[in-house]
Design a protein around this motif. Structure first.
Motif, PDB file in Angstrom:
ATOM      1  N   PRO A  61       0.817  -1.221   0.000  1.00 40.57           N
ATOM      2  CA  PRO A  61       0.000   0.000   0.000  1.00 40.57           C
ATOM      3  C   PRO A  61       0.850   1.271   0.000  1.00 40.57           C
ATOM      4  O   PRO A  61       0.562   2.213  -0.735  1.00 40.57           O
ATOM      5  N   ALA A  62       1.900   1.290   0.813  1.00 36.70           N
ATOM      6  CA  ALA A  62       2.749   2.485   0.857  1.00 36.70           C
ATOM      7  C   ALA A  62       3.411   2.724  -0.498  1.00 36.70           C
ATOM      8  O   ALA A  62       3.453   3.848  -0.999  1.00 36.70           O
ATOM      9  N   ARG A  63       3.933   1.671  -1.076  1.00 38.29           N
ATOM     10  CA  ARG A  63       4.513   1.786  -2.409  1.00 38.29           C
ATOM     11  C   ARG A  63       3.518   2.366  -3.401  1.00 38.29           C
ATOM     12  O   ARG A  63       3.830   3.247  -4.197  1.00 38.29           O
ATOM     13  N   GLN A  64       2.306   1.793  -3.370  1.00 38.43           N
ATOM     14  CA  GLN A  64       1.295   2.197  -4.338  1.00 38.43           C
ATOM     15  C   GLN A  64       0.899   3.639  -4.130  1.00 38.43           C
ATOM     16  O   GLN A  64       0.658   4.377  -5.083  1.00 38.43           O
ATOM     17  N   LEU A  65       0.827   4.010  -2.863  1.00 35.21           N
ATOM     18  CA  LEU A  65       0.466   5.394  -2.580  1.00 35.21           C
ATOM     19  C   LEU A  65       1.477   6.323  -3.238  1.00 35.21           C
ATOM     20  O   LEU A  65       1.132   7.256  -3.945  1.00 35.21           O
TER      21      LEU A  65
END
Lengths: 344, 344
Positions: A61-65
């Motif tokens: 999720p952090a990467r995608q954000l």
DNA sequence: GCGGCGGATTGAAATGTTTCAAGAACGGGA
DNA sequence: TCCCGTTCTTGAAACATTTCAATCCGCCGC
């Protein structure tokens, strides 16, 4: 005044913990993960050791954000229960897993509302692309999503004028093949067990059937009786027999797909009506089991694995969005498979 | 000194934009989305209007980052091509969509490496749970994932001593049923077309078959010939016939699943061997088409829809992790469906 | 001894949410 | 008029990454 460790409620590890453990900055940890060529040998080894020692797992999720888009694509089918879709799925999965993309499977259950709901969720997830067999005939909402930057490929449905990429099998041609086949066997009263005509595939197959009838110099209104099923399941296929004037009625049943034909064969057997002697039956899709039914089922084959693979291919290029609004349509040709259920 | 708008390269909208447009703070926008009861009527309307006007779509990755977990669960099957799995899928999907969870479909293709790869990605995605039919027999890596807080339910595979939740059908019992049935028909030379014995289901069915043989006072080594297929597909089933001493060989073929039986029936028909007269054949799973093959196929039914639903249910409670390490196992009973392919 | 160079590392900003303590506005009662 | 309570709203911190300009360090050539 000692540190209080709380193993009970332990936070998930982040790159910060790895950095601390390895005695480097988070930036370096990130580089180890994504651009190891920038990191000096000893540091690389040390950080990797820390990652392993701590059991660190990066947060997608952090990467995608950060990246602004996710690594999963949506695949929306109208009904997972339908073997046609499940035979298309492997082709899609193969291609996606090569690209390290996750497959999010959505089933609209033929409901426009459920489709809309899933599309909304997929957009929230920032998927780079969606592979879809739309539930309704209006696809303007899909064009709109495409415009907002989500790759979109229609599966088993021509894109028509819509500017959307599409992968399809020529359903009109398939309907023609089926019609021509039944007419050539001398059938002049044909019942077409169809799905709702708002479903494009259903409408197209009907159109092809009518074409064939007209090409034989006959009037579709006289030759074809259409029965609309609420759902394309064996159960509904069987139930539809109740609505047929079997005596003095049709001599051939054309089912809009093999699943329906399955129920029809079952129902006819129970009623002691012999196929193909008393009634010819044919299906559509030529799913894996069609050739082995009793009697073996005449059907119109669709190249399902290819279809899935081509769709995924197209989606990948569309999602990259390199070439602007360029769009492409791949149409496969169906193939008539004549078997016992219509043999003279 | 005028603002320069760059419509060409426009950023995705965020709550900040909505807040600005509606003249409130981001906190309020968030409240409108998640706890509208805290927001005053006029504000609520104004913010909602802004959301609609701008076409704002919240970012799931950002939410998930904050929340620490995502709203999708992983479903790992060994082979999407296998109709058994595709008939379990609807049960799973039904339950998950009720909970507004997305279904991420992974196919390990029977490879332990591919399974491990997918599991890693799923962990990165911070899925709350995974539903899995493991590829290998060692499941310690799954126990480990469970320990790290990912809900885990074994599908179609007993959890044994592993402390994992599981939903399964009693495969030993199914094998016994099949064996007893064939023996009762007088068969004394039975070929078992099995998958690799490292697959638990395969091993269990074999064990049941042996049990039945022993219960009849016979020696499994003399009665049963096992042929191991590299893959459980119709193609391999058909190919396996080559390896059988058909003359003076077995009088009954027990296929480890219906997909294999499909190929076997096809192969026997081509070779002019009549079923059940010259050779009895039975399958396992009782997939949708089994009853309609030519001849109709005797099989051991597994309650597939229920299986999927129960698995999803269990996963939901496990993923919430309320009750600590409490674990549960649900075992369904199979049912013998006798049809023409083994009829005397 | 010094300027400069290149490779390795750092620190901080940015991504888009949610949550929560704190503040504002408002009205009612004393 | 002042105080207090309620109802709404705010602003900032936290979540876990990636990226990039800036810094550091050793070394070479002059």
């Amino acid at each position: 005044m000692t540190d209080i460790h709380k193993p009970a409620e332990r936070r998930r590890l982040s790159m910060v913990d790895v950095a601390a453990h390895a005695g480097v900055s988070v930036g370096t940890v990130s580089n180890v993960l994504n651009r190891p060529e920038l990191v000096a040998g000893p540091t690389l080894r040390r950080v990797r050791a820390s990652i392993k020692a701590l059991g660190f797992v990066p947060s997608a999720p952090a990467r995608q954000l950060r990246a602004g888009s996710s690594r999963s694509v949506g695949v929306m089918v109208r009904d997972i229960g339908n073997p046609f879709f499940t035979e298309v799925l492997p082709g899609i999965e193969t291609r996606l897993s090569q690209e390290e993309l996750l497959l999010v499977l959505c089933s609209s259950s033929d409901s426009v509302e459920k489709e809309a709901y899933y599309l909304q969720i997929l957009e929230q997830h920032r998927v780079p692309g969606i592979l879809i067999t739309p539930a309704g005939q209006d696809i303007s909402h899909l064009v709109e999503l495409r415009r907002r930057g989500i790759g979109m490929v229609l599966l088993d449905r021509p894109g028509a004028d819509s500017q959307l990429c599409a992968v399809a099998v020529d359903n009109v041609r398939g309907g023609e093949m089926a019609g021509a086949h039944l007419l050539s066997l001398g059938h002049r009263r044909i019942a077409f067990l169809n799905g709702p005509s708002i479903v494009r595939q259903c409408a197209d197959r009907r159109k092809g059937l009518d074409n064939a009838v007209r090409a034989a110099g006959l009037d579709p209104d006289e030759v074809v009786t259409e029965i609309t099923l609420p759902a394309l399941t064996p159960r509904e296929g069987e139930a539809a027999l109740e609505r047929l004037p079997l005596r003095e009625g049709p001599t051939a049943l054309f089912c809009v797909n093999d699943t329906v034909a399955l129920g029809v064969l079952r129902g006819l057997e129970q009623r002691g009506i012999s196929v193909p002697h008393d009634m010819a039956v044919m299906g559509y899709d030529d799913v894996e089991f069609a050739a082995l039914l009793s009697p073996s089922l005449t059907s119109v084959r669709q190249p399902k694995h290819q279809l899935g693979q081509a769709a995924a291919d197209l989606l990948l290029t569309d999602a990259r969005g390199d070439s602007g609004h360029w769009h492409q349509e791949i149409v496969f040709q169906p193939e008539l498979m004549v078997r016992a259920s219509t043999r003279a």
